[in-house]
Design a protein around this motif. Structure first.
Motif, PDB file in Angstrom:
ATOM      1  N   SER A 116       0.670  -1.182   0.436  1.00  0.00           N
ATOM      2  CA  SER A 116       0.189   0.558  -0.185  1.00  0.00           C
ATOM      3  C   SER A 116       1.177   1.432  -0.011  1.00  0.00           C
ATOM      4  O   SER A 116       0.192   2.669  -0.245  1.00  0.00           O
ATOM      5  CB  SER A 116      -1.056  -0.291   1.220  1.00  0.00           C
ATOM      6  N   SER A 126      -3.320   8.375   4.168  1.00  0.00           N
ATOM      7  CA  SER A 126      -4.741   7.762   3.842  1.00  0.00           C
ATOM      8  C   SER A 126      -5.190   8.476   4.829  1.00  0.00           C
ATOM      9  O   SER A 126      -5.441   8.266   5.813  1.00  0.00           O
ATOM     10  CB  SER A 126      -4.082   6.333   4.622  1.00  0.00           C
ATOM     11  N   LYS A 161      -6.732   1.596   4.340  1.00  0.00           N
ATOM     12  CA  LYS A 161      -6.641   0.506   3.214  1.00  0.00           C
ATOM     13  C   LYS A 161      -5.613   1.523   2.154  1.00  0.00           C
ATOM     14  O   LYS A 161      -5.372   0.660   1.416  1.00  0.00           O
ATOM     15  CB  LYS A 161      -8.193   1.220   2.700  1.00  0.00           C
ATOM     16  N   SER A 162      -5.452   2.476   1.831  1.00  0.00           N
ATOM     17  CA  SER A 162      -5.658   3.022   0.517  1.00  0.00           C
ATOM     18  C   SER A 162      -4.625   4.031   1.405  1.00  0.00           C
ATOM     19  O   SER A 162      -4.436   5.072   1.842  1.00  0.00           O
ATOM     20  CB  SER A 162      -6.135   3.972  -0.565  1.00  0.00           C
ATOM     21  N   TRP A 163      -2.994   4.553   0.452  1.00  0.00           N
ATOM     22  CA  TRP A 163      -2.549   5.825   0.404  1.00  0.00           C
ATOM     23  C   TRP A 163      -2.038   5.505  -0.728  1.00  0.00           C
ATOM     24  O   TRP A 163      -1.587   5.390  -1.710  1.00  0.00           O
ATOM     25  CB  TRP A 163      -1.389   4.956   1.704  1.00  0.00           C
TER      26      TRP A 163
END
Lengths: 93, 403
Positions: free
Chosen positions: B92, B131, B136-138
């Motif tokens: 990520s 994030s 979860k996402s970066w």
């Protein structure tokens, strides 16, 4: 041009537990073959190559007995029926 | 492989998270903080440079970085204190290909209390990732990734790392970061632009001793009730700022060495901070073989040595920049880990110390947290203390290294 990838134990977790992966149409070069492998098992990619698409420093890729570092890198040709080995380097601390 | 133990914390328990060069450990105690259960190691064999506990929005999520010299670096999370962990299929934290950069290590995690889904990561080579969906996402913070100073930032002894992230407690557009080398930078527009804030901080290793940037700042801390007050432990030099980093003044009077790595602020008092002085950048061990934490309670006006329970002979120790932490209880717990694999804890703000973990690999980070949705735990009643005493006896057989 089918080839067979040999996957190290650690990475098998990210390849459905397989130590051996057969590819029917891997393309002409190691780069093509790896791309085909990533399509089948996407989690392997980040662990074998970095953001620039280069094989990580402490991982060796062999086509048969020959390390691609001493051939043409990712452009190394893959002969018919070749075995491609992904091997963690003997290094650490 | 070592056997892996697990802890089962409950609300109000204190966690001490210990990252080592060969894996992560999770220590648990009740609010008395006298007996500690030890969980781990997790990510066995991997350097764990940062850990964090997200107790916002009802989460009880543990995070840590896992570095592998073979397979790269990634963030790991666990919702059950390490019993099972989630390693992302695709990493990520990644630099965009066009940056030409490759991730070497993840040095710092921060989870701002006021933004319950926001997380920040500081990495090597120096960059900040954010994030907005609780990990979860970066994405990289572009204003820093594309900063015009980047070509002149150079690696310190540990690598070119962004190791300190200090979000403003109330204004999400403001943040302080620090890197080695590069120094202190501040944004006031949510990360779009960053200004070097090093006026008054000395760069002993450069021809120009007070440059705009390039300093090797090792750690910066602030207190949420007085965010304009900052303290900095520099590579030579202890500093305080009363204007959010615009100006820094030397506060090293009364310490055996102004060189050091670690620093932590008191959770309730902006005038109080702790350091562990180290003797010179050549030697990098505690001065005179004495393991001493130093504390100021007057904003750096003076410092006192805290030694009760710490070895004062032949203690050639090193405490790294993330090796010192405080919990949020009252009285505050203070914790630190050494490169020799020991962790000391104090449940009385540093007045006395006990060895709470030993025989582990070199400690590179120590973090503390209280279980319970970010709420301050209730103060102990006499009845609670009695119950804890009984429970501690039952658990003592599981405690490693406790005294």
């Amino acid at each position: 041009m089918p080839v067979t990838f040999q996957i190290p134990t650690y990475l098998a977790t990210f390849a459905d537990g397989q130590r051996t992966v057969n590819l029917a149409s891997p393309g002409a070069t190691v780069r093509d073959a790896l791309d085909a492998l990533w399509r089948l098992h996407p989690a392997l990619r980040d662990r074998v190559v970095d953001e620039q698409g280069e094989v990580r420093q402490h991982i060796n890729v062999f086509v048969g007995d020959e390390s691609i570092r001493f051939a043409s890198g990712l452009a190394t040709p893959v002969p018919e029926g070749a075995e491609i080995l992904i091997v963690p380097a003997v290094s650490g601390g | 492989m070592p056997s892996v133990q697990h802890v089962s914390p409950k609300k109000g328990d204190v966690l001490v998270l210990v990252g080592t060069m060969k894996g992560a450990f999770v220590l648990r105690s009740n609010a008395g903080r006298k007996r500690w259960d030890v969980g781990g190691p997790y990510s066995i064999g991997s350097p764990v440079y940062t850990m964090g506990f997200d107790n916002r929005k009802g989460r009880n999520r543990l995070w840590w970085s896992q570095q592998s010299f073979r397979w790269g670096s990634s963030l790991i999370s666990s919702d059950n204190y390490g019993k099972t962990a989630t390693e992302p299929e695709t990493y990520s934290i990644k630099f965009p290909e066009e940056s030409g950069l490759t991730l070497k290590n993840i040095w710092q995690l921060q989870m701002p209390a006021g933004e319950p889904d926001t997380m920040y990561c500081g990495v090597e080579p120096s960059a900040l990732f954010v994030s907005r969906d609780a990990g979860k996402s970066w994405a990289p913070v572009k204003g820093l990734l594309e900063h015009p100073h980047r070509p002149k930032w150079t690696p310190g002894g540990g690598g070119m790392c962004l190791h300190t992230i200090v979000p403003h407690p109330t204004d999400p557009n403001r943040m302080i970061i620090a890197m080695s080398t590069g120094g202190v930078y501040r944004t006031e527009d949510g990360g779009n632009s960053w200004r070097a804030r090093n006026h008054g901080i000395r760069a002993e290793f450069l021809p120009e001793k007070f440059p705009e940037f390039g300093q090797c700042v090792h750690k910066v801390v602030c207190h949420r009730s007085k965010p304009e007050r900052l303290y900095a432990q520099n590579h030579w030099g202890l500093y305080r700022s009363d204007d959010s980093g615009d100006n820094w003044k030397d506060i090293a009077k009364g310490v055996p060495s102004d060189f050091g790595f670690a620093m932590v602020g008191h959770p309730h008092d902006p005038e109080t901070a702790y350091i562990v002085p180290i003797e010179s950048d050549e030697y990098r061990c505690t001065p005179e073989g004495k393991l001493r934490v130093y504390r100021t309670r007057n904003g750096g006006g003076s410092w006192e040595a805290l030694t009760r329970g710490l070895p004062q002979k032949n203690a050639l120790e090193t405490v790294l920049r993330d090796g010192l932490a405080a919990d949020s209880l009252d009285p505050a717990g203070i914790y630190f880990g050494t490169r020799s694999g020991k962790v000391y804890g104090s449940n009385d703000e540093g007045k006395s110390w006990q060895l709470i973990l030993e025989g582990v690999p070199a400690v590179v980070c120590v973090k503390a947290a209280v279980v319970g949705d970010g709420e301050a735990p209730p103060k102990q009643s006499v009845t609670q203390k009695g119950r804890e005493k009984g429970a501690a006896k039952k658990r003592s057989a599981k405690t490693r290294g406790g005294k």
